[in-house]
Scaffold this active site. Structure first.
Site, PDB file in Angstrom:
ATOM      1  N   GLU A 109     -10.120   5.369   2.745  1.00  0.00           N
ATOM      2  CA  GLU A 109     -10.448   4.539   3.901  1.00  0.00           C
ATOM      3  C   GLU A 109     -10.428   5.400   5.149  1.00  0.00           C
ATOM      4  O   GLU A 109      -9.558   6.272   5.298  1.00  0.00           O
ATOM      5  CB  GLU A 109      -9.439   3.393   4.033  1.00  0.00           C
ATOM      6  CG  GLU A 109      -9.635   2.523   5.270  1.00  0.00           C
ATOM      7  CD  GLU A 109      -8.549   1.485   5.436  1.00  0.00           C
ATOM      8  OE1 GLU A 109      -8.541   0.793   6.476  1.00  0.00           O
ATOM      9  OE2 GLU A 109      -7.692   1.369   4.526  1.00  0.00           O
TER      10      GLU A 109
ATOM     11  N   GLU B 123       0.823  -1.200   0.000  1.00  0.00           N
ATOM     12  CA  GLU B 123       0.000   0.000   0.000  1.00  0.00           C
ATOM     13  C   GLU B 123       0.863   1.257   0.000  1.00  0.00           C
ATOM     14  O   GLU B 123       1.935   1.277   0.606  1.00  0.00           O
ATOM     15  CB  GLU B 123      -0.917   0.004   1.237  1.00  0.00           C
ATOM     16  CG  GLU B 123      -1.713  -1.284   1.390  1.00  0.00           C
ATOM     17  CD  GLU B 123      -2.431  -1.380   2.736  1.00  0.00           C
ATOM     18  OE1 GLU B 123      -2.721  -0.335   3.341  1.00  0.00           O
ATOM     19  OE2 GLU B 123      -2.695  -2.513   3.185  1.00  0.00           O
TER      20      GLU B 123
END
Length: 408
Positions: free
Chosen positions: A323, A212
């Site tokens: 997120e 990520e």
């Protein structure tokens, strides 16, 4: 040698608190021996993470940036890397256009370097970790790690909520996109708001592999509300492996101009100037390691292939988007913002976006992302809306305010 002042202050604090506990008529839960053990664990972790620098730079945002010899960074504490040095750059994907985002120069993307300071060749800039940073974590062991949670799109775990675009069902060897940077409000120190690229493989039942990179606002991790460039990895669904940035033996940094974990500047403003960054993650076809490029061609570093089992081969999903963590303070939805804090339908200069979504195929070609799917866990709180055109390729807007009339 580290100063003894923090230790002296700590023991004085212990004496004062112990005295207060003795004089109190109520039962106290204060345990000096336990606190001392915790303090020793904190100090040991700091000695492990903070390597001796050749040069130190004080950033205007309060960070201390240490210029550490590249072969002494935390990654090389790993048994499989001990005694080695960072690798030379790999072959980049074919079809890569070496242009960055909009609104800034690659040399002026972070606050610590705005004064013209830089780290010498052969070193890497590392944000220094402080005692306060570690003590904000839920435990010393969990410092620098995401809480274990479900990434699967049909469910949320531990209060994590998403608004994303993704592709699955094929073999992926990388992903690329440009995303604009904002300063979302995070309502609680235990929450965060981020925008990132995920490269994913494995099952969602415990052996999930992810790589990520993106930007995040995390008061618990960094102690402030600034958007910061970050990386992450895990090989077991966030349970015991992996960490943010350079906070464990994992990601190998090769660049002396970008500090992972440092604040990004400038940022986008509502109805004003837009600033975005370009990120590329791809697998070196020769050695198998996963590399990260930031901006118009700055190679930040790589994740060694031995960190993973499934991603030692290829990814089965790539994902882009936002997120947040929702701790439901006071029993209602958090007011933590995602992206700009505006819903997707508001569009350019108001909502957050990802544009020019691409993937890397088996032959190291960068190609347009096929079959983009969009989903939001709670569209009344954070939404997503996409499209395609000749200038932006595949793109989508996403985000929202969290708690509102529509979201409670």
């Amino acid at each position: 040698m580290a100063s003894s002042a923090p230790i002296i202050v700590f023991f004085l604090l212990l004496l004062l608190l112990a005295s207060a506990a003795t004089n109190s008529s109520t039962t106290s839960s204060f345990k000096p021996a336990e606190e001392l053990r915790k303090y020793r664990r904190v100090r040991a972790l700091l000695r492990k993470i903070n390597k001796p620098p050749l040069k130190t730079i004080l950033s205007p945002d309060g960070d201390t940036i240490d210029c550490v010899p590249s072969h002494r960074q935390p990654a090389f504490d790993h048994p499989k890397l001990r005694g080695q040095k960072p690798l030379e750059p790999p072959e980049r994907p074919r079809g890569l256009n070496l242009t960055g985002g909009v609104g800034g120069d690659d040399d002026e993307l972070q606050w610590w370097s705005l004064s013209g300071e830089s780290c010498p060749e052969g070193t890497v800039p590392i944000r220094r970790t402080t005692e306060e940073d570690v003590l904000r974590a839920s435990s010393v062991w969990r410092y620098g790690r995401k809480p274990a949670h479900i990434v699967r799109r049909d469910s949320t775990g531990n209060g994590h909520e998403h608004a994303v675009g993704y592709a699955s069902g094929d073999q992926y060897y990388g992903a690329k996109a440009s995303l604009n940077v904002w300063t979302p409000r995070v309502a609680s120190p235990a929450e965060f708001s981020l925008s990132q690229i995920w490269v994913i493989s494995g099952s969602f039942n415990g052996d999930l592999n992810t790589i990520e990179a993106g930007w995040q606002v995390s008061p618990q991790l960094y102690g402030d509300g600034l958007p910061r460039f970050f990386t992450y990895w895990t090989s077991d669904a966030y349970q015991a492996t992996g960490c943010y940035n350079l906070l464990c033996s994992g990601f190998v940094q090769t660049n002396n101009r970008i500090a992972v974990g440092a604040a990004i500047s400038p940022r986008s403003t509502y109805n004003g100037g837009q600033f975005d960054i370009s990120l590329l993650i791809w697998k070196d076809p020769k050695r198998g390691h996963w590399w990260l490029q930031f901006g118009s061609g700055l190679l930040v570093g790589y994740w060694p292939s031995f960190l993973f089992n499934h991603l030692a081969g290829h990814a089965s999903m790539v994902q882009f988007g936002g997120e947040i963590v929702n701790t439901r303070p006071y029993g209602t939805h958090t007011a933590t913002q995602m992206g700009s804090g505006r819903f997707a339908y508001e569009g350019f200069r108001r909502a957050s976006y990802f544009r020019n979504l691409q993937v890397v195929d088996w032959d190291n070609n960068l190609i347009p992302l096929p079959n983009l799917r969009l989903t939001a866990d709670h569209s009344n709180c954070y939404s997503v809306q996409g499209g395609s055109n000749r200038v932006w390729g595949s793109y989508f807007y996403y985000g929202g305010p969290g708690k509102s009339v529509r979201c409670n």
